[in-house]
Each structure stands twice: as C-alpha cells, then as structure tokens.
Design an enzyme around this catalytic site. Structure first.
Site, PDB file in Angstrom:
ATOM      1  CB  SER A   1      30.173  59.526  17.147  1.00 19.68           C
ATOM      2  OG  SER A   1      28.937  59.548  16.460  1.00 19.68           O
TER       3      SER A   1
ATOM      4  CB  SER B   1      29.188  61.166  13.701  1.00 16.33           C
ATOM      5  OG  SER B   1      29.943  61.930  14.706  1.00 16.33           O
TER       6      SER B   1
ATOM      7  CE  LYS C   1      26.352  56.687  16.161  1.00 17.31           C
ATOM      8  NZ  LYS C   1      26.768  58.108  15.592  1.00 17.31           N
TER       9      LYS C   1
END
Lengths: 111, 488
Positions: free
Chosen positions: B151, B175, B76
């Site tokens: 997210s 997330s 990420k």
C-alpha cells in the site's frame, strides 16, 4: 453459511463457502455498513471467493497449538493512574461537521 | 538527472554546497513537473516545507543539527500530521486535520527533517497496488502503465522517481517491502514494536509497523535511528534500547549463515526474478557467507491466515468511523443507525468494505472458533517455523514478490489474486519479524527485490547485510526511465 469447507488435504478448490445475499445483508447490518441493493450480488460473490480461499486453513493440523494473539511475548503494560491529557474539546470538535455547544449532534434517538 | 540519497545530501549541506531551501525548492519543482502523471502525493505543503527549510538552514549555519537536518522528506498519508490533512487515501478522511503529530512525525521533525507533503497509498493501507486510493492510482516510474505496488505505493514512486530522497511507509502484510521491490528501491519494515504506532491510522494492530522507503540501506539506518525506540503512548511499543545501526553497517558477514526457504523458490515465482535473487545470493557467498537450505512448512498457511486476522482487526479498528466525531458524514439521515450505515457505506471504498465484512463475518457468533481462533493457531505454527530456522541461520533470504510490477487494472477485479501478491512478505508480519527489500536486478526490464528477514529486533543485521550488498553492486543507484529522461 457454513463454517467448515474443504476436507483435509484439499487446497484451492472451487467456491466451497457460498455467502447468500441474505448473509451479506446480515453481516453488513452487524458492521453498520450500507451496501447498495445493486451491489449485494457482486459483494456476495467476492466474499464467497475470499472465504473459500481462507477456508483452506481448515486442513491445517492445529490440534494442541496455543493461539497467538500478539507477535511478541509481552504482557500489557500498566501506567500510573495520573492525568496526562488536558481538555482539547474545541480543537477535537473542529473535525466534526455536526458539533454544537460542545456536543456532537446526531438524529433524535429518544422520542 | 541524478537522484542523490540522504547521505549525499547531508554531506552537501554540511559542506555548504547547497542549502535546505535549495533542496526543498528543487523537490517542489520536481513534484510540480512530474507528479501530475505519477500521482504519488495526496497533499503538498510547500509553504510549511520552505519555512522548515529556512529554520534548518539557520541551524546548519550555526553548526548545529544532525544528519537529517534540512533533508526533504515525505510521510505516507497514514501518519497524523498536526494541522496538515491526513486522509489515509479515503473519502472517509478526505477533510481530516489531525490535532496532533504521530510519534514518527514528531521524532523525525525533532531530527530536523523537512516534510514536503503526504504520499498516496491504498485506502486505509488495504491493497497491494495503490489502486484502492480514493485519490486515484499511483504510476510506477519504471513503466507508467504499471502499478508501483502497495500500500505504500506513493512513497515508493516518489522516492524511485527522485521527487524526495526518502519517505515513511507502513507494512501490515508487505506494504513497504513489495512497493520497494516493484520500484527498485530499499524498503525496511522493522520488528513489530520497534517503531511507535502512535498517530498511525490503525488497520490491523497486531501486524501494523512503521518503516521507511529509501535509496540505500545506509539512508534507512540513519532514519531508523531517529524513528525507533520506546514510546509510552503505544501500548505495544518495545521497551528496549536502540542499537547503533550506523556502527553495525560495515560488519563482515564472513561465516554468517543465510537460510533459503525452499518454499520461497517454488513454482509460483517468476523465473527471471528467481535468477536475479540467486545471482544476488552469490554476492554473499563471495563475501564469505554460507547458504543453507531451510524449510518453512507452514508458509502456505500465511496468506489465508492473514486474510482472517487482518480483516478481523480491521473491522474492529474501523468501527470508530461513525460519521459523528470526525470523518465523512452522510447528511439527512433520519435515525442514528441510518447515519452510521450511510456515512460508512458512502465513506469507504469497495476493498475496505470487503475487509470490514470479511472481518465481521469471521468474528461473528458461530464462526469465531472456525476462522479467527483457527487463524491464531495457524499464526503460531508460522511463527514457530521461523523460530526453528533462526536457531540454525543468522538471516533468511528470498524474493520479495512473486512477479515484477503488474499492469494497473490487471488484478483489480480478483481480490484473491491480488492477495497472493504478498505471499513472501505476509508471514514475516504474522511472526512480527523485521524484513528489508533491496533491488537486485531486473525481470523484463522491471526491478526485482531481494528480501532479507531477520530475527526479532535484528534490524542492525538486516541493514548490515543490505549495505554490504549495495557496496558490491549498483542496482540501487540505477534510475527509472521517468528520471533518466528520454534516450538515457
């Protein structure tokens, strides 16, 4: 601005906390964040809706509850007072668009 | 087309049926072919990845390396990667090249994993749909008109679509688990403090936790074993030994007690998602576990509590972005204050600004006690509910999200509706507990996630429960249409 919203027991009511454009300008100044003049009203409306939503907490009975700052019951760790980092100023300053002679440059602050 | 996980790939590498270079080249080709549509990557580092793959192949040829050596992987874009741009999906950090690696990155690199690039996400991890990214939204491989969640939406879409077998994520309010649920994969959020936060761009420091998105619980156990453990560079890292997660995977669950919070199955839950979750729980009953109804009476406080605590911490953490030392800088400011305000005003997106403003407001003079202190007390009530329940049950189960994947654009103008998407995940962060989401069926053709929550440092038990379910079912191996291809 007001700190207290719903009376106990009332949840998810209409907009109970209303932030004015002046409130938004004040908070934005505290946060050193420019909000365009054209956006202030819509930001005020969205923040009012968020604050009205979170305001339902006022109904919770938290009288004698100890506030929780951290999810684990742990104390701040201390370390030995030893130098562990070496100087990498040049490497770090590569990420600044305004570094010169080992300094960061900003607009003049002293006349 | 198939979508092999880490365990299968590691076996093929050991047996010399394939090479890391072949796996990495294949993954790069899939990214090239599919990611223009999915938009799951912000940066792809092909050259670095191929060089790392060659090093892994040399290690494997010498009979060295471990189960992660040579496996293609993605981080990420919130984890700092030395020399590889780390944007946090923000204009603010669009050109930021970290001078160091996050601990998660260096530990996985030491285990031989090969990083192909950095995945898309909500800006500064603030969002539940991936629509707040400066680099545009990610599309859900199950339905390209829908959000993959957020997210960690880029990591979720990339893994679900088979671009990479696994990727890191971070979970501050759901997330990792919510995007895993919405894309039909496995997502593990460890206990707060289990995995180092060093080098992870901070959002809300008392809630942020690094984890992984994978194709199975077994793969998650392999990765967690490499990532977890004490790090002196993270002041809230837990100084506890890391158990053998692989050894625990196959343990019998007969006699274990599974708590079902009645608040997780209330009117807000999509009926088809509720049936999928209840059906999944029957599998555990057949394995001899006992279902027990429990109650988390303060659960309703969790979303409002979170939206005070998280913005407060965010407003403090993001004050470091000043346009001076790194990050976006407004050119032409006449005063220092103007430099700060314009750099931040132009560098941050709308949702990040809303959270900074909310946080600044709840921490400001006259409001601190009414909001921030009140929220910290409510947080204690929520944590207390879980403590009480874990005295009676071994694990807690329920849905991960109230609905399956929603349409892109559907909730973008209503922050409160967006926030409510995390209603079943947020309390877990507030209490610092570990949670996992695993696929357990469909609602209107879209994946549904089963969420399991464990006591502090109970990751081994979560992975054990998830693995046994995945041994009995095949939801986790079912491919989205974007991978299966037309007519499949």
């Amino acid at each position: 601005m007001r700190a207290h919203g719903f009376p106990p027991g009332v949840i998810n009511g209409p907009v109970a906390v209303k932030l004015t454009p002046q409130d938004v300008e004040h908070i934005a100044h505290l946060a050193r964040l420019e909000i365009g003049a054209g956006e202030i009203d819509s930001v005020a409306a969205k923040l009012s809706s968020i604050m009205s939503f979170v305001d339902q907490l006022q109904a919770a009975d938290t009288g004698s509850v100890e506030p929780m700052a951290h999810p684990l019951d742990m104390a701040q760790r201390l370390r030995a007072d030893e130098v562990t980092e070496h100087d990498q100023r040049d490497l770090f300053q590569r990420n600044s668009s305004a570094a010169a002679d080992g300094f960061y440059t900003v607009p003049r602050v002293i006349e | 087309m198939s979508r092999p996980g880490i365990t299968q790939l590691a076996r093929a590498l050991r047996a010399r049926e394939t090479s890391s270079r072949e796996l990495v080249a294949g993954a790069l080709a899939r990214i090239e072919a599919q990611d223009r549509v999915l938009n799951s990557f912000i940066s792809v580092a092909a050259g670095q990845a191929l060089a790392a793959a060659d090093r892994a192949d040399q290690q494997l040829a010498r009979g060295e390396g471990g189960p992660l050596t040579g496996i293609p992987f993605a981080h990420k874009d919130i984890f700092c990667t030395a020399g590889l741009r780390t944007t946090c999906a923000s204009k603010m950090l669009a050109d930021f090249i970290p001078p160091y690696d996050a601990t998660v990155v260096s530990r996985l690199a030491a285990a031989g994993i090969v990083v192909l690039g950095k995945t898309n996400m909500d800006e500064f991890a603030m969002g539940s749909s991936n629509e707040t990214s400066f680099f545009g939204p990610v599309r859900n491989p199950w339905d390209l008109q829908r959000s993959p969640g957020g997210s960690s939406g880029g990591s979720a879409a990339a893994v679900a679509a088979g671009l990479v077998p696994a990727a890191t994520g971070t979970d501050t309010g759901g997330s990792i688990r919510q995007p895993a649920a919405l894309t039909g994969i496995t997502g593990l959020k460890p206990t707060y403090g289990r995995v180092s936060r060093y080098g992870m761009v901070a959002f809300a420091s008392s809630l942020d936790q690094a984890g992984i998105l994978t194709l199975s619980a077994e793969d998650a156990a392999l990765l967690l074993s490499a990532m977890a453990g004490f790090d002196p560079r993270d002041s809230t890292s837990a100084d506890l030994p890391v158990p053998d997660y692989m050894a625990q995977l196959g343990e019998a669950v007969a006699g274990r007690r599974i708590g079902l919070p009645k608040e997780f199955f209330d009117a807000g839950l999509d009926p088809a998602s509720a049936s999928a979750v209840r059906e999944a729980l029957r599998v555990y009953e057949q394995l001899g576990a006992k279902l027990v109804e429990i109650s988390l009476p303060s659960l309703a406080l969790s979303v409002p509590t979170y939206y005070i605590v998280a913005p407060a911490e965010c407003s403090s953490n993001l004050s470091r972005f000043d346009g001076v030392r790194f990050g976006y800088r407004h050119e032409g400011a006449q005063t220092l204050e103007e430099l700060y305000k314009k750099s931040r005003g132009e560098g941050f997106g709308a949702e990040v600004k809303r959270r900074i403003l909310t946080g600044t407001y709840v921490l400001s003079a006259g409001y601190y006690d009414a909001y921030y202190l009140k929220a910290q007390k409510a947080r204690q009530l929520i944590a207390r509910d879980f403590r009480r329940c874990f005295a009676e049950v071994d694990i807690i189960a329920g849905p991960t999200a109230p609905t399956p994947a929603f349409r892109l654009g559907e909730k973008v103008d209503d922050p409160v509706q967006m926030y409510l998407n995390d209603i079943y995940t947020i309390a877990v962060n507030l209490a610092g507990l570990p949670g996992i989401s695993i696929p357990c069926g469909y609602s209107t053709g879209l994946p549904v996630g089963l969420q399991l929550v464990g006591p502090h440092f109970g990751e081994g038990r979560l992975l054990n429960f998830a693995h046994l379910y995945q041994r009995e079912t095949d939801w986790h191996t079912q491919l989205p249409p974007a991978v299966a291809g037309p007519g499949a």
